[in-house]
Design a protein around this motif. Sequence first.
Motif, PDB file in Angstrom:
ATOM      1  N   PHE A  23       5.652  14.071   1.875  1.00  0.00           N
ATOM      2  CA  PHE A  23       4.323  14.488   2.310  1.00  0.00           C
ATOM      3  C   PHE A  23       3.722  13.536   3.342  1.00  0.00           C
ATOM      4  CE2 PHE A  23       4.827  17.012  -1.556  1.00  0.00           C
ATOM      5  CZ  PHE A  23       4.542  18.265  -1.022  1.00  0.00           C
ATOM      6  N   VAL A  24       4.117  12.256   3.305  1.00  0.00           N
ATOM      7  CA  VAL A  24       3.661  11.315   4.342  1.00  0.00           C
ATOM      8  C   VAL A  24       4.240  11.718   5.700  1.00  0.00           C
ATOM      9  CG1 VAL A  24       3.870   8.940   5.196  1.00  0.00           C
ATOM     10  CG2 VAL A  24       3.232   9.350   2.813  1.00  0.00           C
ATOM     11  N   VAL A  25       5.571  11.936   5.743  1.00  0.00           N
ATOM     12  CA  VAL A  25       6.218  12.313   7.010  1.00  0.00           C
ATOM     13  C   VAL A  25       5.677  13.658   7.497  1.00  0.00           C
ATOM     14  CG1 VAL A  25       8.416  12.824   8.161  1.00  0.00           C
ATOM     15  CG2 VAL A  25       8.302  10.994   6.466  1.00  0.00           C
ATOM     16  N   ALA A  26       5.522  14.620   6.572  1.00  0.00           N
ATOM     17  CA  ALA A  26       4.999  15.935   6.954  1.00  0.00           C
ATOM     18  C   ALA A  26       3.576  15.815   7.507  1.00  0.00           C
ATOM     19  CB  ALA A  26       5.025  16.886   5.764  1.00  0.00           C
ATOM     20  N   GLY A  27       2.777  14.946   6.879  1.00  0.00           N
ATOM     21  CA  GLY A  27       1.391  14.757   7.341  1.00  0.00           C
ATOM     22  C   GLY A  27       1.347  14.188   8.752  1.00  0.00           C
ATOM     23  N   VAL A  28       2.148  13.135   8.985  1.00  0.00           N
ATOM     24  CA  VAL A  28       2.181  12.510  10.315  1.00  0.00           C
ATOM     25  C   VAL A  28       2.683  13.516  11.356  1.00  0.00           C
ATOM     26  CG1 VAL A  28       3.292  10.710  11.711  1.00  0.00           C
ATOM     27  CG2 VAL A  28       2.471  10.179   9.398  1.00  0.00           C
ATOM     28  N   ALA A  29       3.776  14.230  11.008  1.00  0.00           N
ATOM     29  CA  ALA A  29       4.328  15.226  11.936  1.00  0.00           C
ATOM     30  C   ALA A  29       3.310  16.339  12.187  1.00  0.00           C
ATOM     31  CB  ALA A  29       5.628  15.806  11.376  1.00  0.00           C
ATOM     32  N   GLY A  30       2.555  16.720  11.143  1.00  0.00           N
ATOM     33  CA  GLY A  30       1.544  17.760  11.277  1.00  0.00           C
ATOM     34  C   GLY A  30       0.420  17.352  12.226  1.00  0.00           C
ATOM     35  N   ILE A  31      -0.013  16.093  12.112  1.00  0.00           N
ATOM     36  CA  ILE A  31      -1.069  15.602  13.005  1.00  0.00           C
ATOM     37  C   ILE A  31      -0.575  15.614  14.457  1.00  0.00           C
ATOM     38  CG2 ILE A  31      -2.381  13.523  13.655  1.00  0.00           C
ATOM     39  CD1 ILE A  31      -2.447  12.895  10.569  1.00  0.00           C
ATOM     40  N   ALA A  32       0.669  15.150  14.662  1.00  0.00           N
ATOM     41  CA  ALA A  32       1.249  15.135  16.009  1.00  0.00           C
ATOM     42  C   ALA A  32       1.379  16.554  16.560  1.00  0.00           C
ATOM     43  CB  ALA A  32       2.623  14.447  15.981  1.00  0.00           C
ATOM     44  N   LEU A  33       1.825  17.484  15.694  1.00  0.00           N
ATOM     45  CA  LEU A  33       2.003  18.867  16.132  1.00  0.00           C
ATOM     46  C   LEU A  33       0.654  19.507  16.467  1.00  0.00           C
ATOM     47  CD1 LEU A  33       3.890  21.302  16.529  1.00  0.00           C
ATOM     48  CD2 LEU A  33       3.593  21.828  14.113  1.00  0.00           C
ATOM     49  N   GLY A  34      -0.342  19.267  15.609  1.00  0.00           N
ATOM     50  CA  GLY A  34      -1.681  19.824  15.849  1.00  0.00           C
ATOM     51  C   GLY A  34      -2.264  19.332  17.165  1.00  0.00           C
ATOM     52  N   GLY A  65      -3.191  23.886  24.821  1.00  0.00           N
ATOM     53  CA  GLY A  65      -4.160  24.962  24.974  1.00  0.00           C
ATOM     54  C   GLY A  65      -3.884  26.172  24.107  1.00  0.00           C
ATOM     55  N   ARG A  66      -3.229  25.948  22.946  1.00  0.00           N
ATOM     56  CA  ARG A  66      -2.889  27.082  22.089  1.00  0.00           C
ATOM     57  C   ARG A  66      -3.832  27.223  20.904  1.00  0.00           C
ATOM     58  NH1 ARG A  66       3.441  28.039  21.533  1.00  0.00           N
ATOM     59  NH2 ARG A  66       2.562  29.921  20.659  1.00  0.00           N
ATOM     60  N   GLY A  67      -4.971  26.509  20.941  1.00  0.00           N
ATOM     61  CA  GLY A  67      -5.990  26.705  19.916  1.00  0.00           C
ATOM     62  C   GLY A  67      -5.888  25.708  18.771  1.00  0.00           C
ATOM     63  N   ALA A  68      -6.854  25.807  17.844  1.00  0.00           N
ATOM     64  CA  ALA A  68      -6.935  24.832  16.756  1.00  0.00           C
ATOM     65  C   ALA A  68      -5.989  25.170  15.612  1.00  0.00           C
ATOM     66  CB  ALA A  68      -8.372  24.749  16.246  1.00  0.00           C
ATOM     67  N   ALA A  69      -5.664  26.458  15.442  1.00  0.00           N
ATOM     68  CA  ALA A  69      -4.782  26.855  14.342  1.00  0.00           C
ATOM     69  C   ALA A  69      -3.334  26.737  14.783  1.00  0.00           C
ATOM     70  CB  ALA A  69      -5.080  28.284  13.921  1.00  0.00           C
ATOM     71  N   PHE A  70      -2.567  25.886  14.096  1.00  0.00           N
ATOM     72  CA  PHE A  70      -1.163  25.706  14.462  1.00  0.00           C
ATOM     73  C   PHE A  70      -0.294  25.911  13.228  1.00  0.00           C
ATOM     74  CE2 PHE A  70      -0.378  21.533  12.534  1.00  0.00           C
ATOM     75  CZ  PHE A  70      -1.671  21.090  12.317  1.00  0.00           C
ATOM     76  N   PRO A  71       0.981  26.301  13.437  1.00  0.00           N
ATOM     77  CA  PRO A  71       1.860  26.493  12.277  1.00  0.00           C
ATOM     78  C   PRO A  71       2.253  25.149  11.684  1.00  0.00           C
ATOM     79  CG  PRO A  71       3.091  26.782  14.305  1.00  0.00           C
ATOM     80  CD  PRO A  71       1.666  26.547  14.715  1.00  0.00           C
ATOM     81  N   PHE A  72       2.239  25.066  10.327  1.00  0.00           N
ATOM     82  CA  PHE A  72       2.554  23.787   9.685  1.00  0.00           C
ATOM     83  C   PHE A  72       4.035  23.675   9.313  1.00  0.00           C
ATOM     84  CE2 PHE A  72       2.095  20.245   6.696  1.00  0.00           C
ATOM     85  CZ  PHE A  72       1.270  19.429   7.451  1.00  0.00           C
ATOM     86  N   GLY A  73       4.743  24.809   9.353  1.00  0.00           N
ATOM     87  CA  GLY A  73       6.158  24.813   8.975  1.00  0.00           C
ATOM     88  C   GLY A  73       7.003  23.787   9.714  1.00  0.00           C
ATOM     89  N   PRO A  74       6.871  23.677  11.061  1.00  0.00           N
ATOM     90  CA  PRO A  74       7.697  22.699  11.784  1.00  0.00           C
ATOM     91  C   PRO A  74       7.526  21.266  11.268  1.00  0.00           C
ATOM     92  CG  PRO A  74       6.731  24.241  13.314  1.00  0.00           C
ATOM     93  CD  PRO A  74       6.134  24.547  11.967  1.00  0.00           C
ATOM     94  N   ALA A  75       6.304  20.903  10.821  1.00  0.00           N
ATOM     95  CA  ALA A  75       6.095  19.555  10.283  1.00  0.00           C
ATOM     96  C   ALA A  75       6.842  19.392   8.962  1.00  0.00           C
ATOM     97  CB  ALA A  75       4.606  19.298  10.082  1.00  0.00           C
ATOM     98  N   LEU A  76       6.844  20.449   8.120  1.00  0.00           N
ATOM     99  CA  LEU A  76       7.560  20.394   6.840  1.00  0.00           C
ATOM    100  C   LEU A  76       9.070  20.343   7.063  1.00  0.00           C
ATOM    101  CD1 LEU A  76       5.468  23.107   4.953  1.00  0.00           C
ATOM    102  CD2 LEU A  76       5.290  20.629   4.672  1.00  0.00           C
ATOM    103  N   ILE A  77       9.540  21.119   8.044  1.00  0.00           N
ATOM    104  CA  ILE A  77      10.976  21.136   8.368  1.00  0.00           C
ATOM    105  C   ILE A  77      11.407  19.760   8.877  1.00  0.00           C
ATOM    106  CG2 ILE A  77      12.701  22.128   9.936  1.00  0.00           C
ATOM    107  CD1 ILE A  77      10.953  24.754   9.771  1.00  0.00           C
ATOM    108  N   ALA A  78      10.565  19.151   9.726  1.00  0.00           N
ATOM    109  CA  ALA A  78      10.874  17.811  10.248  1.00  0.00           C
ATOM    110  C   ALA A  78      10.953  16.807   9.111  1.00  0.00           C
ATOM    111  CB  ALA A  78       9.813  17.389  11.272  1.00  0.00           C
ATOM    112  N   ALA A  79      10.017  16.891   8.156  1.00  0.00           N
ATOM    113  CA  ALA A  79      10.012  15.947   7.032  1.00  0.00           C
ATOM    114  C   ALA A  79      11.279  16.109   6.189  1.00  0.00           C
ATOM    115  CB  ALA A  79       8.769  16.157   6.172  1.00  0.00           C
ATOM    116  N   LEU A  80      11.660  17.358   5.917  1.00  0.00           N
ATOM    117  CA  LEU A  80      12.888  17.598   5.139  1.00  0.00           C
ATOM    118  C   LEU A  80      14.103  17.053   5.891  1.00  0.00           C
ATOM    119  CD1 LEU A  80      14.387  18.842   2.732  1.00  0.00           C
ATOM    120  CD2 LEU A  80      14.444  21.010   3.983  1.00  0.00           C
ATOM    121  N   ALA A  81      14.160  17.312   7.212  1.00  0.00           N
ATOM    122  CA  ALA A  81      15.305  16.860   8.011  1.00  0.00           C
ATOM    123  C   ALA A  81      15.402  15.337   7.999  1.00  0.00           C
ATOM    124  CB  ALA A  81      15.188  17.389   9.448  1.00  0.00           C
ATOM    125  N   VAL A  82      14.262  14.669   8.189  1.00  0.00           N
ATOM    126  CA  VAL A  82      14.266  13.196   8.209  1.00  0.00           C
ATOM    127  C   VAL A  82      14.791  12.645   6.888  1.00  0.00           C
ATOM    128  CG1 VAL A  82      12.748  11.176   8.152  1.00  0.00           C
ATOM    129  CG2 VAL A  82      12.479  12.883   9.954  1.00  0.00           C
TER     130      VAL A  82
END
Length: 234
Positions: free
Chosen positions: A194-205, A212-229
């Motif tokens: 959850f630490v890695v996912a959180g950091v990746a999520g902040i970077a992705l957001g 310019g794609r708005g405030a709502a972003f998908p969180f899946g890529p951050a979770l996938i990155a955390a699992l991969a790491v």
Amino acid sequence: MWFVLFLLLGLALGSFATALAARAEAGRTWTMFTGRSACPACGTTLTARDLVPVLSWLLARGRCRHCGARISPAYPATEVGCALAALAIYATHGATLESALLMAALPLLAALLLVDLRAYLLPDILVMPIGLMGLWLNPGLEHIAAAALYAALPWAVGWAMSRVLKKDALGLGDVKFCAAAGAWLGLGPLPWFFVVAGVAGIALGATWRWAGRGAAFPFGPALIAALAVLLLWP
Ligand SMILES: [Zn+2]
């Protein structure tokens, strides 16, 4: 020898991942794992010559050889990404049963990444096999408990945030993906996940907003990155 095999297999799995992503976005479920690939623009069934990873895209200069429609650079990028991931799997796990399962999970994870970035969706049909592979590799109560706990945490946070913000903060697809991640990782790495996912999520957001794609972003890529790491952590 193994090095070359993992590299070529990674390229092929990347090509498979782009097909899985397109089929998932078209709403296909179990049938997505079979059948020939076709050009999304003209519907022509693609032959071996069109399906050589990266090279066919370069030789046709990013266009369909049959109808001339532009083919997104996401295709060769996914193939290169999966080839690099395959080499990382070999470097960290060698040629073992675990690396074989990681290679099987690779196209599913890559397809989830593409689908979530494009359609804000983590389809069950791609998430479920990942969880089952994790449990098959690590049978026993610990990983079942981990699946439940990994899912319960984001579900509770999402529920609390939706009460405060009065809007849905986290999708159910994200919660289910966390369960699959728990099935692979077990209880030990939970805080790190959850630490890695959180950091990746902040970077992705931040990147999402900057693009310019708005405030709502998908969180899946951050979770996938955390699992991969965590899966590749030596
Ligand atoms: Zn075409």
